[in-house]
Design a protein around this motif. Structure first.
Motif, short mmCIF file in Angstrom:
data_model
loop_
_atom_site.label_atom_id
_atom_site.label_comp_id
_atom_site.label_asym_id
_atom_site.label_seq_id
_atom_site.Cartn_x
_atom_site.Cartn_y
_atom_site.Cartn_z
N HIS A 184 0.86 -1.19 0.00
CA HIS A 184 0.00 0.00 0.00
C HIS A 184 0.90 1.23 0.00
N VAL A 185 0.71 2.10 -1.01
CA VAL A 185 1.51 3.32 -1.07
C VAL A 185 0.59 4.53 -0.91
N LEU A 186 0.93 5.37 0.06
CA LEU A 186 0.20 6.64 0.25
C LEU A 186 0.88 7.69 -0.63
N GLY A 187 0.12 8.36 -1.50
CA GLY A 187 0.68 9.36 -2.41
C GLY A 187 0.22 10.76 -2.03
N ILE A 188 1.14 11.72 -2.14
CA ILE A 188 0.85 13.11 -1.76
C ILE A 188 1.32 14.06 -2.84
N GLU A 189 0.37 14.86 -3.37
CA GLU A 189 0.71 15.83 -4.42
C GLU A 189 0.43 17.25 -3.90
N THR A 190 1.47 18.10 -3.94
CA THR A 190 1.29 19.50 -3.51
C THR A 190 2.13 20.44 -4.38
N SER A 191 2.33 20.11 -5.67
CA SER A 191 3.29 20.92 -6.44
C SER A 191 2.77 22.30 -6.82
N CYS A 192 1.44 22.47 -6.82
CA CYS A 192 0.90 23.77 -7.24
C CYS A 192 -0.33 24.12 -6.39
N THR B 192 -2.44 0.34 -4.41
CA THR B 192 -2.03 -0.96 -3.89
C THR B 192 -1.66 -1.90 -5.05
N ASP B 193 -1.21 -3.10 -4.69
CA ASP B 193 -0.88 -4.10 -5.71
C ASP B 193 -2.10 -4.44 -6.57
N ILE C 100 0.40 0.71 5.79
CA ILE C 100 1.02 1.54 4.73
C ILE C 100 2.49 1.11 4.60
N ASP C 101 2.87 0.77 3.37
CA ASP C 101 4.23 0.24 3.17
C ASP C 101 5.21 1.27 2.63
N GLY C 102 4.71 2.40 2.17
CA GLY C 102 5.61 3.42 1.65
C GLY C 102 4.85 4.70 1.37
N ILE C 103 5.59 5.80 1.31
CA ILE C 103 4.96 7.10 1.08
C ILE C 103 5.61 7.78 -0.11
N ALA C 104 4.78 8.17 -1.07
CA ALA C 104 5.27 8.85 -2.27
C ALA C 104 4.82 10.30 -2.22
N TYR C 105 5.72 11.21 -2.57
CA TYR C 105 5.36 12.63 -2.58
C TYR C 105 5.96 13.28 -3.81
N THR C 106 5.36 14.37 -4.26
CA THR C 106 5.90 15.10 -5.41
C THR C 106 7.13 15.89 -4.95
N ALA C 107 8.28 15.57 -5.53
CA ALA C 107 9.53 16.26 -5.15
C ALA C 107 9.89 17.36 -6.14
N HIS D 222 0.56 6.20 -7.69
CA HIS D 222 0.80 5.19 -8.71
C HIS D 222 2.26 5.16 -9.16
N ALA D 223 2.81 6.33 -9.51
CA ALA D 223 4.22 6.38 -9.94
C ALA D 223 5.13 5.95 -8.78
N GLY D 224 4.78 6.36 -7.55
CA GLY D 224 5.57 5.98 -6.38
C GLY D 224 5.53 4.48 -6.14
N TRP D 225 4.35 3.88 -6.36
CA TRP D 225 4.20 2.43 -6.20
C TRP D 225 5.16 1.71 -7.16
N HIS D 226 5.21 2.17 -8.43
CA HIS D 226 6.13 1.54 -9.40
C HIS D 226 7.56 1.63 -8.91
N ARG D 227 7.95 2.79 -8.45
CA ARG D 227 9.35 3.02 -8.06
C ARG D 227 9.69 2.27 -6.77
N LEU D 228 8.78 2.29 -5.79
CA LEU D 228 9.05 1.55 -4.55
C LEU D 228 9.07 0.04 -4.82
N SER D 229 8.19 -0.42 -5.72
CA SER D 229 8.17 -1.85 -6.07
C SER D 229 9.48 -2.26 -6.72
N ALA D 230 10.12 -1.32 -7.41
CA ALA D 230 11.40 -1.62 -8.06
C ALA D 230 12.57 -1.48 -7.07
#
Ligand code: KG4
Ligand code: ZN
Length: 344
Positions: A2-10, A19-20, A72-79, A312-320
């Protein structure tokens, strides 16, 4: 996973859990009304609003899904790329949560989020494909061999297409954000009254230019009599909107056709805010069908900024097997070609 994603770029606070088994849930808070009074995004107000919204939104989402830190297995954020202050709010929040929960964090490239957003749909493209990324800050044609394997084929040498939509909309007296409002006004416009140029299509290459179209709109506007009746004035605005939209759409798809021919590729992906534009979607879908190819788009709510594409993009990258070290700064400017495939 399970990846929690956070977008705050604008100016949107977007969160989601991917999730998987696919997208579990997503939430979006748009700051559009906050910025509308100023005719555009005010960076300081954007940062403050992200601070106000993020924690309650995440808390509510986890409670609604009956999930806690353990699930929650990982956290993705807009960098990056994006507004520095707004990015820092999301990054600081995500990194703190990851540290407190002892989970890996991944800093996602906002445009990679957009680029992969069509993979959130049931009808998803296979690799390789050509991607047209059209947003408020970027207009780029990318050759996509796989996740993280991106080659820039061409881009706008001045304004992004979305930026040109927003500036022209402002000229026509439309509110912020201007793109959807201008597209709506254009539906009442006469396509034959004005014809604006299709910039940089008369020479080879895949670069684009949109700032001249904004100038064409201004020049046309100023060349008309000032004492028009309200009806004639309304029609003039609609006709300019139509001429502008037609020129942007034609220019974009002419460049897409060239990119497809040049790479001998039959799959085209459109994403970013401007890919929500109906006339652009119609033009591209028609052309792709006529040459035995296929066009792919995210659903309209995932064309513009959202948390689902980051989860979604974070899930791909964390899965890799990737994760971002704690000292990684946000990158308000971040060329997408610096990205590499996941390391696993
Ligand atoms: O991807 P996005 O939400 O944010 C950025 O990453 O920039 O794109 C926002 C841009 C704005 O310029 C907005 O006016 C434009 O996308 N946009 C549209 C439409 N919907 C959003 N432009 C034309 N037609 C639309 N329907
Ligand atoms: Zn965006």
């Amino acid at each position: 996973m399970h990846v929690l994603g956070i977008e705050t770029s604008c100016d949107e606070t977007g969160i989601a859990i991917y999730t998987d088994n696919g997208l579990l849930t997503h939430q979006l808070y748009s700051q559009a009304t906050t910025h509308a009074a100023y005719g555009g995004v005010v960076p300081e107000l954007a940062s403050r609003d992200h601070i106000r919204k993020l924690a309650p939104m995440v808390r509510t989402m986890l409670a609604e899904q009956n999930l806690g830190a353990a699930q929650i297995d990982g956290i993705a954020y807009t960098a990056g790329p994006g507004l520095a202050g707004a990015l820092l709010v999301g990054a600081a929040f995500a990194r703190s949560l990851a540290w407190a929960w002892n989970k890996p964090a991944i800093g996602v490239h906002h445009m990679e989020g957009h680029l992969l957003a069509p993979l959130l749909e049931a009808e998803a493209p296979d690799f390789p494909f050509i991607a047209l990324l059209v947003s408020g800050g970027h207009t780029q044609l990318m050759q996509v061999a796989d996740i993280g394997r991106y080659t820039l084929l061409g881009e706008s040498v001045d304004d992004a297409a979305g930026e040109a939509f927003d500036k022209t909309a402002k000229l026509l007296g439309l509110g912020y954000p201007g793109g959807p409002a201008l597209a709506e006004l254009a539906t009442r416009g006469d396509p034959h009254r004005f014809r604006f140029p299709r910039p940089m299509t008369d020479r080879p290459g895949l670069d684009m230019s949109f700032s001249g179209l904004k100038t064409a709109a201004v020049t046309t506007w100023r060349s008309q009599p000032e004492d028009l009746s309200p009806e004639a004035d309304a029609q003039l605005r609609a006709d300019i909107a139509r001429a502008f939209e037609d020129a942007v759409v034609d220019t974009l798809w002419i460049k897409c056709c060239r990119a497809l021919q040049q790479t001998n590729c039959k799959r085209l992906v459109l994403s970013g805010g401007v890919s929500a534009n109906q006339r652009l979607r119609q033009a591209v879908t028609g052309y792709m069908a006529s040459r035995g190819g296929q066009a792919f788009y995210p659903r309209p709510e995932f064309c513009t900024d959202n948390g689902a594409m980051i989860a979604h993009a974070g899930w791909h990258r964390l899965s890799a097997g990737e994760h971002t070290p704690l000292h990684f700064p946000v990158r308000p400017r971040w060329p997408m070609e610096e990205l590499v495939p996941g390391s696993a």
